[in-house]
Design a protein around this motif. Sequence first.
Motif, PDB file in Angstrom:
ATOM      1  N   ARG A  45     109.923  26.506  26.232  1.00 23.90           N
ATOM      2  CA  ARG A  45     109.194  26.403  27.489  1.00 23.90           C
ATOM      3  C   ARG A  45     110.150  26.152  28.650  1.00 23.90           C
ATOM      4  O   ARG A  45     111.072  25.339  28.531  1.00 23.90           O
ATOM      5  N   LYS A  46     109.918  26.817  29.764  1.00 24.87           N
ATOM      6  CA  LYS A  46     110.598  26.470  31.005  1.00 24.87           C
ATOM      7  C   LYS A  46     109.883  25.262  31.591  1.00 24.87           C
ATOM      8  O   LYS A  46     108.658  25.267  31.729  1.00 24.87           O
ATOM      9  N   GLN A  47     110.642  24.212  31.901  1.00 22.69           N
ATOM     10  CA  GLN A  47     110.063  22.957  32.361  1.00 22.69           C
ATOM     11  C   GLN A  47     110.843  22.431  33.562  1.00 22.69           C
ATOM     12  O   GLN A  47     111.971  22.864  33.828  1.00 22.69           O
ATOM     13  N   ASP A  48     110.233  21.467  34.260  1.00 21.81           N
ATOM     14  CA  ASP A  48     111.021  20.691  35.204  1.00 21.81           C
ATOM     15  C   ASP A  48     112.063  19.909  34.420  1.00 21.81           C
ATOM     16  O   ASP A  48     111.914  19.696  33.206  1.00 21.81           O
ATOM     17  N   GLY A  49     113.103  19.447  35.088  1.00 22.80           N
ATOM     18  CA  GLY A  49     114.136  18.683  34.420  1.00 22.80           C
ATOM     19  C   GLY A  49     113.628  17.352  33.881  1.00 22.80           C
ATOM     20  O   GLY A  49     112.531  16.895  34.231  1.00 22.80           O
ATOM     21  N   VAL A  50     114.429  16.746  33.035  1.00 21.61           N
ATOM     22  CA  VAL A  50     114.064  15.481  32.398  1.00 21.61           C
ATOM     23  C   VAL A  50     113.763  14.402  33.433  1.00 21.61           C
ATOM     24  O   VAL A  50     112.781  13.662  33.316  1.00 21.61           O
ATOM     25  N   ALA A  51     114.595  14.283  34.458  1.00 21.29           N
ATOM     26  CA  ALA A  51     114.415  13.228  35.452  1.00 21.29           C
ATOM     27  C   ALA A  51     113.076  13.338  36.159  1.00 21.29           C
ATOM     28  O   ALA A  51     112.420  12.323  36.440  1.00 21.29           O
ATOM     29  N   ALA A  52     112.632  14.559  36.449  1.00 24.42           N
ATOM     30  CA  ALA A  52     111.365  14.754  37.144  1.00 24.42           C
ATOM     31  C   ALA A  52     110.175  14.457  36.241  1.00 24.42           C
ATOM     32  O   ALA A  52     109.160  13.909  36.690  1.00 24.42           O
ATOM     33  N   ARG A  53     110.287  14.795  34.976  1.00 24.65           N
ATOM     34  CA  ARG A  53     109.160  14.631  34.058  1.00 24.65           C
ATOM     35  C   ARG A  53     109.042  13.224  33.500  1.00 24.65           C
ATOM     36  O   ARG A  53     107.951  12.767  33.160  1.00 24.65           O
ATOM     37  N   PHE A  54     110.175  12.531  33.363  1.00 21.66           N
ATOM     38  CA  PHE A  54     110.169  11.236  32.684  1.00 21.66           C
ATOM     39  C   PHE A  54     110.916  10.181  33.515  1.00 21.66           C
ATOM     40  O   PHE A  54     112.009   9.744  33.149  1.00 21.66           O
ATOM     41  N   PRO A  55     110.365   9.765  34.628  1.00 23.02           N
ATOM     42  CA  PRO A  55     111.074   8.834  35.516  1.00 23.02           C
ATOM     43  C   PRO A  55     111.366   7.474  34.887  1.00 23.02           C
ATOM     44  O   PRO A  55     112.297   6.792  35.316  1.00 23.02           O
ATOM     45  N   ALA A  56     110.601   7.069  33.870  1.00 23.23           N
ATOM     46  CA  ALA A  56     110.806   5.745  33.280  1.00 23.23           C
ATOM     47  C   ALA A  56     112.084   5.658  32.450  1.00 23.23           C
ATOM     48  O   ALA A  56     112.479   4.564  32.052  1.00 23.23           O
ATOM     49  N   ILE A  57     112.747   6.784  32.195  1.00 23.11           N
ATOM     50  CA  ILE A  57     114.000   6.722  31.430  1.00 23.11           C
ATOM     51  C   ILE A  57     115.219   6.712  32.357  1.00 23.11           C
ATOM     52  O   ILE A  57     116.349   6.627  31.887  1.00 23.11           O
ATOM     53  N   LEU A  58     114.991   6.787  33.660  1.00 23.78           N
ATOM     54  CA  LEU A  58     116.105   6.851  34.608  1.00 23.78           C
ATOM     55  C   LEU A  58     116.762   5.487  34.772  1.00 23.78           C
ATOM     56  O   LEU A  58     116.080   4.456  34.837  1.00 23.78           O
ATOM     57  N   PRO A  59     118.067   5.451  34.885  1.00 26.52           N
ATOM     58  CA  PRO A  59     118.742   4.187  35.208  1.00 26.52           C
ATOM     59  C   PRO A  59     118.498   3.817  36.672  1.00 26.52           C
ATOM     60  O   PRO A  59     117.949   4.608  37.444  1.00 26.52           O
ATOM     61  N   ASP A  60     118.902   2.627  37.033  1.00 29.01           N
ATOM     62  CA  ASP A  60     118.750   2.138  38.400  1.00 29.01           C
ATOM     63  C   ASP A  60     119.389   3.131  39.377  1.00 29.01           C
ATOM     64  O   ASP A  60     120.575   3.450  39.254  1.00 29.01           O
ATOM     65  N   HIS A  71     121.586  -1.304  29.631  1.00 24.63           N
ATOM     66  CA  HIS A  71     120.990  -1.268  30.970  1.00 24.63           C
ATOM     67  C   HIS A  71     119.473  -1.103  30.883  1.00 24.63           C
ATOM     68  O   HIS A  71     118.719  -1.805  31.572  1.00 24.63           O
ATOM     69  N   MET A  72     119.012  -0.211  30.034  1.00 23.06           N
ATOM     70  CA  MET A  72     117.572   0.071  29.937  1.00 23.06           C
ATOM     71  C   MET A  72     116.807  -1.054  29.265  1.00 23.06           C
ATOM     72  O   MET A  72     115.595  -1.190  29.456  1.00 23.06           O
ATOM     73  N   ALA A  73     117.493  -1.895  28.489  1.00 21.61           N
ATOM     74  CA  ALA A  73     116.828  -3.056  27.890  1.00 21.61           C
ATOM     75  C   ALA A  73     116.290  -4.000  28.968  1.00 21.61           C
ATOM     76  O   ALA A  73     115.351  -4.777  28.722  1.00 21.61           O
ATOM     77  N   GLU A  74     116.884  -3.922  30.159  1.00 18.22           N
ATOM     78  CA  GLU A  74     116.426  -4.731  31.296  1.00 18.22           C
ATOM     79  C   GLU A  74     115.437  -3.952  32.172  1.00 18.22           C
ATOM     80  O   GLU A  74     115.023  -4.472  33.221  1.00 18.22           O
ATOM     81  N   ARG A  75     115.102  -2.750  31.778  1.00 15.92           N
ATOM     82  CA  ARG A  75     114.206  -1.908  32.586  1.00 15.92           C
ATOM     83  C   ARG A  75     113.055  -1.381  31.714  1.00 15.92           C
ATOM     84  O   ARG A  75     112.719  -0.203  31.735  1.00 15.92           O
TER      85      ARG A  75
END
Length: 269
Positions: free
Chosen positions: A153-168, A261-265
């Motif tokens: 599938r052609k999709q939006d990028g990971v950052a756009a689809r899954f914002p909760a995995i982004l670092p600060d 880092h994500m353990a704190e987010r």
Amino acid sequence: MKLLVACLLALGVVLSACAAELKIDLGHGTTTYRTETLLQRHDVRTISVPGDVAFHRTMHYRAVPLTTLLKGIDDSDHLQFVAGDGFAAEIPAALLLNKLGSEAWLAIEDPAQPWPALTTDNGHAGPFYIVWTQPQAAQVNPEQWPYQLATIRKQDGVAARFPAILPDPSLPANSEVRRGFAVFQKTCFACHTLNGEGDAKLGPDLNLPHNPIEYLRADLLRAFIRNPQSLRQWPQAKMQGFDAKALSDADLDAVLAYLRHMAERKSAH
């Protein structure tokens, strides 16, 4: 009677393989490709793949160049490859279109000449498998060889689809955490979710309810990533280890920095 049952089972396997379908959606509706149609294409050829990621030896496949099935994509696009076992590889189109010499192929299992069972768990790689020739030229990662492929599938990028995995977002661009996030997307996100986000269904979430850095010492976590059986010997385990060729020490350090880092987010999922 037993012979009849065996013959019927064998026939069922062949019919299943013949009926295998690959669905590709590039944003203009879904196109379905069947095994027999792909094997009859004018651009199908036999290729050799030394050091095949799934079989760990030289393999020979009937295959078509993947980009011929992805007409219209450009370097800015992003594609998701979903396998029947829940593996979901996120691959930028720029890698598929690289000019460095690495070429992606759709290997097609011929039901008349089925592929062998996988050596790791006696599973099966068919009916469709993305393989690469000269993968080292573009630094193709082992997780970018999805087998048991069912959908592209052609999709939006990971950052756009899954914002909760982004670092600060305040972290500098050259931070180790940001590097770890990039490595995480290539090596971990195809099997795992994080903060409840992601499409993979093969492995557990890596932040909820607990991040692995919260219950494993750093040395044990490193050893587990390199060789999961070094921590728990379990013949049915699905996770494959990442040696230094697949994941350098520096990239492993960066992934661990991202996980810390994500353990704190943690999200509220």
